[in-house]
Write a protein that holds these residues in place. Sequence first.
Motif: not given
Length: 397
Positions: A60-70
């Motif tokens: 889920f994180v790989q597919q739907f999570g926002l991609k930034n350092d925070k």
Amino acid sequence: MKPIYYIIPLFNFLIAALLGLLLRSIFVYPIEGVTFLYVLHTHSHIALLGWLYLLVYVLFVQQFGLKNDKENTFYTRLFWVTQLAVLGMGVTFPFMGYAAASISFSTLHIICSYVFVVHLWKNNTVSGKQQGVLLKTSLFFMAFSTLGVWCLGPAVGMMGKASAFYQICIQFFLHFQFDGWFLTAFLTLLFAIVFKGYSLSKFKPFYYTWIVSVILTYALPVSWYVELPILHYLNAVGVLLQFYSVGYLLNPVYKMFKQRDNNEANFVWLLLILAGICFTMRIGTQLLVISESIANELQALRSWIVGFIHLNMLGVLSGFGLWLMIQQKKMYVNIFTKIGILSLLFGFVLTEFLLFVQGLQGFMHIVWIENTPLSLFWASVLLPISVLSFLISYLKK
């Protein structure tokens, strides 16, 4: 996410498989000082919360999570706290069962899941309305299922652990974890990863029949503890609706199958075929219990109950989850992957067959296979070999 976040769920899967082998060995080679029920609790918690939950988490994180350092920092920290809860359950359940320490780690896992649900609900990169609806539905069922856990305390206080209410609370959690959270989560990933933007023309009837089926099929575990004939019919309607809803997916899945990569199809698609066959068998098994008398007979056969649970855990969910990992290029098809797939297939088929025969022998009072516990033990050896092969395949990459 980094490779370590896929290695950890596979490692948890290996521990769960080894604990399962230990459970089978107790019937053949009793081990002094080992409490079967405590090991069983450890096995089920690590398989459910350490393997399947964390696999869905990282996908889920790989597919739907926002991609930034925070966001990366947030999900990384939450992952390790969740894994800490899994490790805590792994080292407390075998020695004390349900006690203050193990319950505390279980509670920590639930709190982590709430944080995950709320954060991903608010912050995601869903590209289509259909994916978004399925994503939020799966997250809702994740949180909804835990109501059963919070009711366990009042159930024990008012009626005790032997009460029907206590068992119904446990089944509430398990049912909405399996059917609500995990199955809907994998449907979400199917739309996002496999269909890749494909919009189902009849999404609304598919979605609503699926949701109603998830709710109605809860009648089956309730019927084990409440004598109410209508529950069997509600379950039958739910199963038929589930079968009907999945029918909407046959055409896009067939198109995807035609466009498959022929270089890896022979082995990779065995996992999806396994999941599909097991899901069909699952529906067929649930239809059998329309009859109250048959349902009562089946409930009394422990080996068939265990076989049904493994049909879901190993056949449907693990088979589909491993297939998704390969589709996402988290595992590549090499000799270890092939060994893993074949070992999983043979181990699963053999153990399911032996569990079926064991139950049938008890039901008919006839002996076809002598010493089925010993046969089950040796057939179960293939399952940790399978998971270890998948883990080596991933590490080799």
